[in-house]
Design a protein around this motif. Structure first.
Motif, PDB file in Angstrom:
ATOM      1  N   ARG A  10    -122.270  46.760  77.347  1.00 13.64           N
ATOM      2  CA  ARG A  10    -122.457  45.540  76.558  1.00 13.64           C
ATOM      3  C   ARG A  10    -121.190  45.213  75.771  1.00 13.64           C
ATOM      4  NH1 ARG A  10    -127.154  44.260  71.963  1.00 13.64           N
ATOM      5  NH2 ARG A  10    -126.367  42.192  71.427  1.00 13.64           N
ATOM      6  N   ARG A  11    -120.601  46.217  75.111  1.00 14.88           N
ATOM      7  CA  ARG A  11    -119.374  45.960  74.345  1.00 14.88           C
ATOM      8  C   ARG A  11    -118.217  45.594  75.271  1.00 14.88           C
ATOM      9  NH1 ARG A  11    -121.820  44.406  70.203  1.00 14.88           N
ATOM     10  NH2 ARG A  11    -123.041  46.021  69.137  1.00 14.88           N
ATOM     11  N   GLU A  12    -118.235  46.190  76.466  1.00 13.42           N
ATOM     12  CA  GLU A  12    -117.215  45.836  77.453  1.00 13.42           C
ATOM     13  C   GLU A  12    -117.332  44.346  77.832  1.00 13.42           C
ATOM     14  OE1 GLU A  12    -117.772  45.741  82.066  1.00 13.42           O
ATOM     15  OE2 GLU A  12    -118.017  47.753  81.235  1.00 13.42           O
ATOM     16  N   LYS A  13    -118.555  43.903  78.096  1.00 13.98           N
ATOM     17  CA  LYS A  13    -118.752  42.500  78.467  1.00 13.98           C
ATOM     18  C   LYS A  13    -118.454  41.571  77.290  1.00 13.98           C
ATOM     19  CE  LYS A  13    -122.208  43.602  81.987  1.00 13.98           C
ATOM     20  NZ  LYS A  13    -121.276  43.383  83.085  1.00 13.98           N
TER      21      LYS A  13
ATOM     22  N   GLY B 249    -111.814  44.247  67.918  1.00 10.25           N
ATOM     23  CA  GLY B 249    -113.015  44.927  67.435  1.00 10.25           C
ATOM     24  C   GLY B 249    -113.839  45.495  68.571  1.00 10.25           C
ATOM     25  N   TYR B 250    -114.002  44.736  69.634  1.00  9.59           N
ATOM     26  CA  TYR B 250    -114.771  45.221  70.774  1.00  9.59           C
ATOM     27  C   TYR B 250    -114.050  46.364  71.473  1.00  9.59           C
ATOM     28  CZ  TYR B 250    -117.559  40.991  70.154  1.00  9.59           C
ATOM     29  OH  TYR B 250    -118.353  40.009  69.646  1.00  9.59           O
TER      30      TYR B 250
ATOM     31  N   VAL C  40    -130.091  42.112  77.790  1.00 10.06           N
ATOM     32  CA  VAL C  40    -129.838  43.227  76.864  1.00 10.06           C
ATOM     33  C   VAL C  40    -130.601  43.073  75.552  1.00 10.06           C
ATOM     34  CG1 VAL C  40    -127.560  43.555  77.854  1.00 10.06           C
ATOM     35  CG2 VAL C  40    -127.818  42.074  75.878  1.00 10.06           C
ATOM     36  N   ALA C  41    -131.476  42.067  75.487  1.00  9.55           N
ATOM     37  CA  ALA C  41    -132.211  41.833  74.234  1.00  9.55           C
ATOM     38  C   ALA C  41    -133.075  43.048  73.910  1.00  9.55           C
ATOM     39  CB  ALA C  41    -133.066  40.577  74.345  1.00  9.55           C
TER      40      ALA C  41
END
Length: 451
Positions: free
Chosen positions: A174-177, A186-187, A374-375
Motif C-alpha cells: 500500500r505504501r509502495e502504491k 514520506g512514503y 485496501v479499506a
C-alpha cells in the motif's frame, strides 16, 4: 459583414483588395515614375524583409509551443511516440530559425542563441527520455518491471510460507502504491521502515534457515529495486527541472524576437503610411481622397485577416499552460482558410479538454478502486464507493458530450448528402452510400446512448 467575409477565401479577399486599390489609384497614374519605383521598393522591403521576419518569428514561437507541449505530454504519459514528435517540432523550429537567419535585418547573435538554446532544450529532453526508458515506459519494462516482479514474488512467497506476515506485506504494497501515485519522501521512509520490520519478523519466524535466507533475499531484492526506482524518479525530477530551466531561457528570447518583428512591422507600416501621405499632399484633392480610401480599405482588410490569427495565437498560448474554456468564434461552414484553421484550433482545445476530464476521472476511479480494496472499515469502503461513483459519473458526462458531437457530425453528413443529391449524376451511388452510413451511425449512437 463577418458572414460575407467568411465566405471568401484569403486569395479572393486579397484579389478584391488589390482590385479596389487598382481602381482607386487609376485616378493618380500621372504620378512620377520615380515615385512609383520608390513605393514599389518600400512595399517589396515590407513583404520580403519585414514580413518574412515576422512570419519566421511567429513560426518559431508556434513550434516552441508545440515542442514544449509534446514534452509535457510525454512527462504526463510516457508514450514512446512522443519523443519523435518533440524532435520533429525541434527540427521544424530549427528550420524556422534558419529562415530567420536569412533575413538581413536580424541580429546574428540572436539567431545563434536561439539555435543553441533550442538544442539545449532538446538535449535535456533526450536525457529525460533515456531516464524514462531505464525506468520503464510501462509497468512491465525497465526498473518498473524488475520491481514489479520482485514484489509479486515476495508477496506470493510470504502468503505461502508465512501467512502471519501478510498484513505487513499488504501495508508495504500500500505504501509502495502511495509513493507511485503521489510521490513524496514520506512514503519512501514508510516503505523502508516496513521493510526493516519485515526483515526482523522473518528472522524471528519458525522457518528453517534456508527458507528464512531465501525470504530475506527476496526482501532485499524488493528494497533494492524500490530504492533504484526512487533514485530514478529523483533523477527524472532533476532532469525535468533542468529542461524547464532551458525552456524558461529560450521562451523569453522567442517572445522578444516576435515582439521585435511585430514592432518592426508596425514601424515600417507607419513609415510607409507617412511617406504615402507626404506624397499624396503633392497631388490633387481627389488623389488625397483616393489615398485615404485605399488606406482605410487596407486596414479593414488587414484587420479581417489578422484578428482571427491573433485570437488563435492567444488560445494556443493558453493551451500550453492551462485548459481554457474560451474558443475562437467562427461562422458555420466558412470558406476562409483562416476560419478553417480556427475550427481546427477549437477542435484541438476541445480534444485537450476532453482528455483532461477523462484522465482526471480515470485517476479518481483508479484511486477509488485501490482504496476500496485496501479499506479496513465500512466507512472507508463507503467513501471509496462514493468517490468511484463520482468518477464514473464524470466519465459518463464526458461520453455524453462526445455523443453529442458525433450526433452533430452525423447531421452535417446528412445535410451535405442532401445538398449533393441530384447535382452529380455520376456519383449518385456514392452519395446514397454516404447518406446511409450517416443514418446508420446516428442509429448506433441512439442505441449506445449513455444516458
Amino acid at each position: 459583414m463577418n458572414r460575407v467575409a467568411s465566405r471568401l477565401r484569403i486569395g479572393e479577399k486579397i484579389g478584391i483588395g488589390f482590385g479596389v486599390v487598382l481602381i482607386v489609384f487609376l485616378g493618380i497614374v500621372w504620378h512620377d515614375q520615380s515615385v512609383l519605383r520608390s513605393s514599389l521598393a518600400d512595399y517589396r522591403y515590407l513583404t520580403e524583409v519585414v514580413g518574412a521576419r515576422q512570419t519566421h518569428a511567429f513560426a518559431i514561437e508556434s513550434r516552441l509551443a508545440r515542442m514544449r507541449g509534446a514534452a509535457d505530454r510525454f512527462l504526463m504519459n510516457p508514450d514512446p511516440r512522443l519523443p519523435d514528435a518533440v524532435r520533429a517540432e525541434a527540427d521544424a523550429m530549427t528550420a524556422a530559425i534558419d529562415g530567420l537567419a536569412r533575413v538581413d535585418s536580424v541580429d546574428r547573435r540572436t539567431v545563434d542563441r536561439l539555435g543553441s538554446l533550442t538544442q539545449e532544450f532538446l538535449n535535456r529532453f533526450s536525457a529525460i527520455e533515456t531516464a524514462w526508458r531505464r525506468k520503464g515506459l510501462d509497468e512491465n519494462a525497465g526498473l518498473q518491471g524488475a520491481f514489479r516482479a520482485s514484489a509479486h514474488e515476495l508477496e506470493e512467497r510470504v502468503a505461502r510460507e508465512l501467512p502471519a506476515l501478510q498484513t505487513q506485506v499488504l501495508q508495504l504494497r500500500r505504501r509502495e502504491k502511495d509513493y507511485l501515485l503521489r510521490g513524496g519522501e514520506g512514503y519512501v521512509q514508510m516503505v523502508e521502515g516496513i521493510l526493516a520490520v519485515l526483515t526482523l519478523s522473518i528472522d524471528a519466524s519458525p522457518l528453517g534457515s534456508e527458507e528464512r535466507a531465501h525470504l530475506s533475499a527476496l526482501v532485499r531484492d524488493y528494497g533494492r529495486n524500490f530504492s533504484a526506482l526512487v533514485e530514478q524518479d529523483r533523477l527524472i525530477g532533476e532532469l525535468t527541472e533542468a529542461m524547464n530551466q532551458a525552456a524558461e531561457r529560450v521562451t523569453p528570447l522567442v517572445e522578444d524576437t516576435l515582439a521585435e518583428a511585430n514592432a518592426l512591422m508596425e514601424r515600417s507600416s507607419a513609415e510607409l503610411a507617412k511617406t504615402s501621405v507626404e506624397r499624396a499632399r503633392l497631388a490633387l484633392s481627389i488623389a488625397i481622397a483616393a489615398t485615404l480610401f485605399g488606406v482605410i480599405f487596407a486596414m479593414l482588410l488587414t484587420y479581417r485577416i489578422v484578428r482571427p490569427v491573433r485570437l488563435m495565437v492567444e488560445l494556443l498560448d493558453r493551451l500550453t499552460h492551462e485548459n481554457p474554456s474560451e474558443r475562437v468564434a467562427v461562422p458555420a461552414d466558412p470558406r476562409d482558410e483562416i476560419m478553417a484553421m480556427a475550427i481546427s484550433v477549437n477542435t484541438l482545445a476541445d480534444h485537450k479538454s476532453t482528455f483532461d476530464r477523462w484522465w482526471r476521472d480515470a485517476m479518481r476511479e483508479a484511486i477509488a478502486l485501490r482504496d476500496a480494496q485496501v479499506a479496513g472499515s465500512e466507512v472507508e469502503r463507503d467513501e471509496a464507493a462514493k468517490e468511484l461513483r463520482e468518477a464514473l459519473a464524470g466519465k459518463v458526462e464526458t461520453l455524453r458530450v462526445l455523443q453529442g458531437q458525433l450526433s452533430r457530425e452525423c447531421a452535417r453528413m446528412l445535410e451535405a448528402s442532401a445538398r449533393l443529391e441530384g447535382r452529380h449524376a455520376g456519383h449518385d451511388q456514392d452519395i446514397q452510400a454516404l447518406r446511409r452510413a450517416a443514418e446508420t451511425l446516428r442509429e448506433l449512437l441512439e442505441v449506445l446512448d449513455v444516458a
